[in-house]
Design a protein around this motif. Sequence first.
Motif, mmCIF file in Angstrom:
data_model
loop_
_atom_site.group_PDB
_atom_site.id
_atom_site.type_symbol
_atom_site.label_atom_id
_atom_site.label_comp_id
_atom_site.label_asym_id
_atom_site.label_seq_id
_atom_site.Cartn_x
_atom_site.Cartn_y
_atom_site.Cartn_z
ATOM 1 N N ARG A 197 0.845 -1.194 0.000
ATOM 2 C CA ARG A 197 0.000 0.000 0.000
ATOM 3 C C ARG A 197 0.878 1.240 0.000
ATOM 4 N NH1 ARG A 197 -4.640 -0.692 -1.960
ATOM 5 N NH2 ARG A 197 -5.593 0.986 -0.812
ATOM 6 N N ILE A 198 0.438 2.224 -0.769
ATOM 7 C CA ILE A 198 1.109 3.511 -0.847
ATOM 8 C C ILE A 198 0.091 4.572 -0.450
ATOM 9 C CG2 ILE A 198 2.184 5.186 -2.389
ATOM 10 C CD1 ILE A 198 3.103 2.880 -4.139
ATOM 11 N N LEU A 199 0.454 5.396 0.514
ATOM 12 C CA LEU A 199 -0.390 6.515 0.908
ATOM 13 C C LEU A 199 0.105 7.752 0.177
ATOM 14 C CD1 LEU A 199 -0.634 5.819 4.735
ATOM 15 C CD2 LEU A 199 -2.274 5.224 2.969
ATOM 16 N N LEU A 200 -0.815 8.441 -0.480
ATOM 17 C CA LEU A 200 -0.458 9.613 -1.284
ATOM 18 C C LEU A 200 -1.216 10.848 -0.833
ATOM 19 C CD1 LEU A 200 -0.692 7.936 -4.794
ATOM 20 C CD2 LEU A 200 1.401 8.542 -3.586
ATOM 21 N N GLU A 201 -0.567 11.976 -0.957
ATOM 22 C CA GLU A 201 -1.225 13.266 -0.744
ATOM 23 C C GLU A 201 -1.415 13.874 -2.124
ATOM 24 O OE1 GLU A 201 0.376 17.456 0.750
ATOM 25 O OE2 GLU A 201 0.292 15.968 2.373
ATOM 26 N N SER B 105 -5.064 6.100 -0.786
ATOM 27 C CA SER B 105 -4.314 4.877 -0.630
ATOM 28 C C SER B 105 -4.391 4.118 -1.950
ATOM 29 C CB SER B 105 -4.918 4.048 0.502
ATOM 30 O OG SER B 105 -4.270 2.817 0.602
ATOM 31 N N ALA B 106 -3.247 3.602 -2.405
ATOM 32 C CA ALA B 106 -3.203 2.850 -3.662
ATOM 33 C C ALA B 106 -2.247 1.673 -3.496
ATOM 34 C CB ALA B 106 -2.735 3.752 -4.796
ATOM 35 N N VAL C 267 7.298 5.799 -6.877
ATOM 36 C CA VAL C 267 6.353 6.519 -6.023
ATOM 37 C C VAL C 267 6.278 5.763 -4.701
ATOM 38 C CG1 VAL C 267 3.959 7.261 -5.720
ATOM 39 C CG2 VAL C 267 5.037 7.406 -7.972
ATOM 40 N N LYS C 268 6.503 6.494 -3.606
ATOM 41 C CA LYS C 268 6.545 5.864 -2.290
ATOM 42 C C LYS C 268 5.455 6.411 -1.390
ATOM 43 C CE LYS C 268 11.421 5.033 -2.636
ATOM 44 N NZ LYS C 268 12.704 5.592 -2.542
ATOM 45 N N SER C 269 5.177 5.668 -0.343
ATOM 46 C CA SER C 269 4.193 6.098 0.634
ATOM 47 C C SER C 269 4.616 7.442 1.216
ATOM 48 C CB SER C 269 4.066 5.063 1.744
ATOM 49 O OG SER C 269 2.897 5.268 2.482
ATOM 50 N N GLY C 270 3.657 8.338 1.337
ATOM 51 C CA GLY C 270 3.936 9.695 1.800
ATOM 52 C C GLY C 270 4.219 10.653 0.658
#
Length: 84
Positions: free
Chosen positions: A3-7, A20-21, A75-78
Motif C-alpha cells: 500500500r502507498i499513501l499519497l497526498e 491509498s493505492a 512513487v513511495k508512501s507519503g
Amino acid sequence: MSRILLEAKVPGIAKTYEFSADSVMTVGTVKRAMIEQISAVENMTVFPDVNKVLVCSIDMEGLLQDNETLGNIGVKSGGKIMLI
C-alpha cells in the motif's frame, strides 16, 4: 504488492486529499479513482475530461505517464502528487 499513501493536491479547487493505492496500480488507474472519489466528496465534477488531467509528482518534480506502475517509477508512501 504494498500500500502507498499519497497526498494529492488539486490546485483547481485549492484542496488537498489523501489516498491509498497499491504499488502495482498504474498511474492512469489511480488517477481515475482519485477523480471519481474527489467528485463524490465535492458533489461536483472537478475534471470534466479525465483524459486531459495530468498527474505530476511533486517529490520527483515531473509528469507521471498513465501507463507507468507506481512501484516501478519510485512513487513511495507519503509521496505528494498534483492533479492538473
